[in-house]
Motif scaffolding. Structure first.
Motif, PDB file in Angstrom:
ATOM      1  N   GLN A   8      45.811  54.919 -54.410  1.00  0.00           N
ATOM      2  CA  GLN A   8      46.036  56.364 -54.336  1.00  0.00           C
ATOM      3  C   GLN A   8      45.525  56.913 -53.003  1.00  0.00           C
ATOM      4  O   GLN A   8      46.165  57.769 -52.396  1.00  0.00           O
ATOM      5  CB  GLN A   8      45.328  57.055 -55.499  1.00  0.00           C
ATOM      6  N   PHE A   9      44.383  56.408 -52.540  1.00  0.00           N
ATOM      7  CA  PHE A   9      43.824  56.836 -51.258  1.00  0.00           C
ATOM      8  C   PHE A   9      44.777  56.501 -50.120  1.00  0.00           C
ATOM      9  O   PHE A   9      45.049  57.326 -49.251  1.00  0.00           O
ATOM     10  CB  PHE A   9      42.456  56.172 -51.034  1.00  0.00           C
ATOM     11  N   ASN A  10      45.304  55.287 -50.120  1.00  0.00           N
ATOM     12  CA  ASN A  10      46.185  54.850 -49.029  1.00  0.00           C
ATOM     13  C   ASN A  10      47.535  55.558 -49.037  1.00  0.00           C
ATOM     14  O   ASN A  10      48.122  55.791 -47.978  1.00  0.00           O
ATOM     15  CB  ASN A  10      46.383  53.335 -49.081  1.00  0.00           C
ATOM     16  N   THR A  11      48.057  55.911 -50.219  1.00  0.00           N
ATOM     17  CA  THR A  11      49.389  56.509 -50.285  1.00  0.00           C
ATOM     18  C   THR A  11      49.372  58.037 -50.194  1.00  0.00           C
ATOM     19  O   THR A  11      50.158  58.619 -49.460  1.00  0.00           O
ATOM     20  CB  THR A  11      50.111  56.089 -51.577  1.00  0.00           C
ATOM     21  N   GLU A  12      48.458  58.698 -50.932  1.00  0.00           N
ATOM     22  CA  GLU A  12      48.491  60.160 -51.012  1.00  0.00           C
ATOM     23  C   GLU A  12      47.345  60.849 -50.278  1.00  0.00           C
ATOM     24  O   GLU A  12      47.550  61.786 -49.507  1.00  0.00           O
ATOM     25  CB  GLU A  12      48.425  60.611 -52.485  1.00  0.00           C
ATOM     26  N   LEU A  13      46.133  60.385 -50.530  1.00  0.00           N
ATOM     27  CA  LEU A  13      44.949  61.143 -50.113  1.00  0.00           C
ATOM     28  C   LEU A  13      44.711  61.123 -48.610  1.00  0.00           C
ATOM     29  O   LEU A  13      44.140  62.073 -48.072  1.00  0.00           O
ATOM     30  CB  LEU A  13      43.709  60.618 -50.846  1.00  0.00           C
ATOM     31  N   LYS A  14      45.117  60.073 -47.908  1.00  0.00           N
ATOM     32  CA  LYS A  14      44.915  60.023 -46.458  1.00  0.00           C
ATOM     33  C   LYS A  14      45.599  61.194 -45.759  1.00  0.00           C
ATOM     34  O   LYS A  14      45.028  61.810 -44.858  1.00  0.00           O
ATOM     35  CB  LYS A  14      45.431  58.695 -45.891  1.00  0.00           C
ATOM     36  N   GLN A  15      46.818  61.493 -46.174  1.00  0.00           N
ATOM     37  CA  GLN A  15      47.544  62.606 -45.555  1.00  0.00           C
ATOM     38  C   GLN A  15      46.860  63.944 -45.844  1.00  0.00           C
ATOM     39  O   GLN A  15      46.772  64.810 -44.968  1.00  0.00           O
ATOM     40  CB  GLN A  15      48.996  62.640 -46.057  1.00  0.00           C
ATOM     41  N   LYS A  16      46.372  64.113 -47.073  1.00  0.00           N
ATOM     42  CA  LYS A  16      45.682  65.348 -47.450  1.00  0.00           C
ATOM     43  C   LYS A  16      44.395  65.513 -46.628  1.00  0.00           C
ATOM     44  O   LYS A  16      44.125  66.597 -46.105  1.00  0.00           O
ATOM     45  CB  LYS A  16      45.349  65.315 -48.941  1.00  0.00           C
ATOM     46  N   ILE A  17      43.628  64.436 -46.485  1.00  0.00           N
ATOM     47  CA  ILE A  17      42.387  64.486 -45.708  1.00  0.00           C
ATOM     48  C   ILE A  17      42.689  64.784 -44.242  1.00  0.00           C
ATOM     49  O   ILE A  17      41.991  65.566 -43.597  1.00  0.00           O
ATOM     50  CB  ILE A  17      41.600  63.165 -45.851  1.00  0.00           C
ATOM     51  N   MET A  18      43.740  64.165 -43.735  1.00  0.00           N
ATOM     52  CA  MET A  18      44.110  64.361 -42.331  1.00  0.00           C
ATOM     53  C   MET A  18      44.455  65.821 -42.054  1.00  0.00           C
ATOM     54  O   MET A  18      44.055  66.384 -41.034  1.00  0.00           O
ATOM     55  CB  MET A  18      45.280  63.448 -41.970  1.00  0.00           C
ATOM     56  N   SER A  19      45.182  66.458 -42.992  1.00  0.00           N
ATOM     57  CA  SER A  19      45.536  67.863 -42.794  1.00  0.00           C
ATOM     58  C   SER A  19      44.325  68.775 -43.025  1.00  0.00           C
ATOM     59  O   SER A  19      44.156  69.768 -42.321  1.00  0.00           O
ATOM     60  CB  SER A  19      46.689  68.258 -43.707  1.00  0.00           C
ATOM     61  N   ASP A  20      43.446  68.440 -43.999  1.00  0.00           N
ATOM     62  CA  ASP A  20      42.262  69.263 -44.264  1.00  0.00           C
ATOM     63  C   ASP A  20      41.309  69.278 -43.075  1.00  0.00           C
ATOM     64  O   ASP A  20      40.722  70.309 -42.752  1.00  0.00           O
ATOM     65  CB  ASP A  20      41.515  68.754 -45.499  1.00  0.00           C
ATOM     66  N   LEU A  21      41.133  68.124 -42.443  1.00  0.00           N
ATOM     67  CA  LEU A  21      40.204  68.026 -41.316  1.00  0.00           C
ATOM     68  C   LEU A  21      40.875  68.271 -39.963  1.00  0.00           C
ATOM     69  O   LEU A  21      40.212  68.247 -38.937  1.00  0.00           O
ATOM     70  CB  LEU A  21      39.543  66.640 -41.305  1.00  0.00           C
ATOM     71  N   GLN A 172      35.172  64.714 -51.900  1.00  0.00           N
ATOM     72  CA  GLN A 172      35.820  65.725 -52.734  1.00  0.00           C
ATOM     73  C   GLN A 172      37.268  65.337 -53.044  1.00  0.00           C
ATOM     74  O   GLN A 172      37.736  65.492 -54.168  1.00  0.00           O
ATOM     75  CB  GLN A 172      35.760  67.089 -52.059  1.00  0.00           C
ATOM     76  N   SER A 173      37.966  64.789 -52.054  1.00  0.00           N
ATOM     77  CA  SER A 173      39.353  64.375 -52.296  1.00  0.00           C
ATOM     78  C   SER A 173      39.426  63.148 -53.198  1.00  0.00           C
ATOM     79  O   SER A 173      40.427  62.940 -53.872  1.00  0.00           O
ATOM     80  CB  SER A 173      40.068  64.109 -50.973  1.00  0.00           C
ATOM     81  N   LEU A 174      38.347  62.366 -53.223  1.00  0.00           N
ATOM     82  CA  LEU A 174      38.302  61.199 -54.116  1.00  0.00           C
ATOM     83  C   LEU A 174      37.810  61.579 -55.519  1.00  0.00           C
ATOM     84  O   LEU A 174      37.552  60.709 -56.348  1.00  0.00           O
ATOM     85  CB  LEU A 174      37.393  60.106 -53.534  1.00  0.00           C
ATOM     86  N   GLY A 175      37.637  62.882 -55.778  1.00  0.00           N
ATOM     87  CA  GLY A 175      37.296  63.349 -57.121  1.00  0.00           C
ATOM     88  C   GLY A 175      35.816  63.402 -57.428  1.00  0.00           C
ATOM     89  O   GLY A 175      35.432  63.451 -58.587  1.00  0.00           O
ATOM     90  N   PHE A 176      34.955  63.374 -56.412  1.00  0.00           N
ATOM     91  CA  PHE A 176      33.517  63.402 -56.647  1.00  0.00           C
ATOM     92  C   PHE A 176      33.109  64.770 -57.158  1.00  0.00           C
ATOM     93  O   PHE A 176      33.487  65.783 -56.585  1.00  0.00           O
ATOM     94  CB  PHE A 176      32.765  63.058 -55.352  1.00  0.00           C
ATOM     95  N   PRO A 177      32.330  64.837 -58.232  1.00  0.00           N
ATOM     96  CA  PRO A 177      32.003  66.137 -58.868  1.00  0.00           C
ATOM     97  C   PRO A 177      30.819  66.834 -58.187  1.00  0.00           C
ATOM     98  O   PRO A 177      29.671  66.614 -58.542  1.00  0.00           O
ATOM     99  CB  PRO A 177      31.652  65.736 -60.296  1.00  0.00           C
ATOM    100  N   PHE A 178      31.110  67.700 -57.230  1.00  0.00           N
ATOM    101  CA  PHE A 178      30.056  68.472 -56.583  1.00  0.00           C
ATOM    102  C   PHE A 178      29.778  69.748 -57.363  1.00  0.00           C
ATOM    103  O   PHE A 178      30.671  70.294 -58.015  1.00  0.00           O
ATOM    104  CB  PHE A 178      30.454  68.832 -55.136  1.00  0.00           C
ATOM    105  N   ARG A 179      28.548  70.231 -57.265  1.00  0.00           N
ATOM    106  CA  ARG A 179      28.127  71.452 -57.949  1.00  0.00           C
ATOM    107  C   ARG A 179      28.726  72.653 -57.249  1.00  0.00           C
ATOM    108  O   ARG A 179      28.718  72.746 -56.036  1.00  0.00           O
ATOM    109  CB  ARG A 179      26.603  71.541 -57.927  1.00  0.00           C
ATOM    110  N   GLU A 180      29.248  73.579 -58.049  1.00  0.00           N
ATOM    111  CA  GLU A 180      29.784  74.833 -57.492  1.00  0.00           C
ATOM    112  C   GLU A 180      28.639  75.813 -57.314  1.00  0.00           C
ATOM    113  O   GLU A 180      27.726  75.889 -58.137  1.00  0.00           O
ATOM    114  CB  GLU A 180      30.821  75.433 -58.445  1.00  0.00           C
ATOM    115  N   ASN A 181      28.677  76.596 -56.259  1.00  0.00           N
ATOM    116  CA  ASN A 181      27.604  77.579 -55.991  1.00  0.00           C
ATOM    117  C   ASN A 181      27.714  78.768 -56.898  1.00  0.00           C
ATOM    118  O   ASN A 181      28.717  79.266 -57.211  1.00  0.00           O
ATOM    119  CB  ASN A 181      27.635  78.023 -54.521  1.00  0.00           C
TER     120      ASN A 181
END
Length: 181
Positions: A8-21, A172-181
Motif C-alpha cells: 500500500q505504501f509503494n502504490t498509494e501512500l508515496k504519492q500522497k506523502i510527496m504531495s503533502d510535503l 500519520q499516512s501509515l495510520g499511526f494514532p497520534f493524539r489530537e490536541n
C-alpha cells in the motif's frame, strides 16, 4: 509475499506523502528503515528465569530472537556489576518490520487500556519516533498464563526522514494514532 502495508505504501501512500510535503524528487520521500524493541529489567541480573522469560516474550512479539543486553558499567545502588544481563533488544528490518508495524497499529494499539493516542512530541529531531508501553500483555502473541512479571518496553520507529515534520507526515499516512490536541 509482500506485506500488505508495504504494498500500500509503494502504490498509494508515496504519492500522497510527496504531495503533502511538496517534494520534487521521488527519492526524497521518507520511509521506514527499522524498528527497535527494547525490554529492560533489573531482575534479569539476579534471576535467570526473568531473563529467559523476557527472551521468550520478545521472540514471540517480534518473530526473531533478541540480543541480550549487558550492563556497561557497575552501579552499586542498583546492585549491578559490569557485564550482568539487564535486558533484551531486537531490531526489525525489511518485511518483518512492515508486518510488525501493521500488527502494532491494527491489533496492539486498540488493546491498550485508556488509550487516547500517542504524543506528537516524542520525535527525536531527526524524524525517529520513540514510545513506551507499560505492559507486554497488549500483544496477542504473549500468553497470559506464561507471563511471570508485567514489564514495559520501548519501541523506536526509525525513518529516513531528516526532520520531525517529515517523520510525522510519514507515520500519520501509515495510520499511526497520534493524539489530537
Amino acid at each position: 509475499m509482500i506485506p500488505r502495508l508495504k504494498e500500500q505504501f509503494n502504490t498509494e501512500l508515496k504519492q500522497k506523502i510527496m504531495s503533502d510535503l511538496q517534494l520534487s524528487n521521488v527519492n526524497e520521500i521518507p520511509s521506514l528503515e527499522k524498528i527497535i524493541i527494547n525490554i529492560g529489567d533489573g531482575k534479569a541480573a539476579t534471576d535467570g528465569r526473568a531473563l529467559e522469560s523476557m527472551v521468550d516474550e520478545l521472540t514471540a512479539i517480534s518473530g526473531q530472537k533478541p540480543v541480550i543486553r549487558r550492563a556497561k558499567k557497575s552501579i552499586a545502588g542498583f546492585k549491578i556489576r559490569e557485564g550482568m544481563p539487564i535486558g533484551t533488544s531486537v531490531t526489525l528490518r525489511g518485511d518483518r518490520m512492515w508486518e510488525f508495524y501493521d500488527r502494532f497499529v491494527q491489533v496492539v494499539v486498540p488493546r491498550i487500556r485508556d488509550f487516547r493516542g500517542f504524543n506528537k512530541k516524542s520525535f527525536d529531531g531527526n524524524g525517529n519516533y520513540t514510545l513506551g508501553l507499560n505492559e507486554q500483555l497488549v500483544f496477542p502473541e504473549v500468553e497470559y498464563d506464561k507471563v511471570r512479571d508485567i514489564r514495559g518496553m520501548n519501541i523506536t520507529i526509525c525513518t529516513s526522514a531528516n526532520d520531525n515534520e517529515k517523520g510525522y507526515v510519514l507515520l500519520q499516512s501509515l495510520g499511526f494514532p497520534f493524539r489530537e490536541n
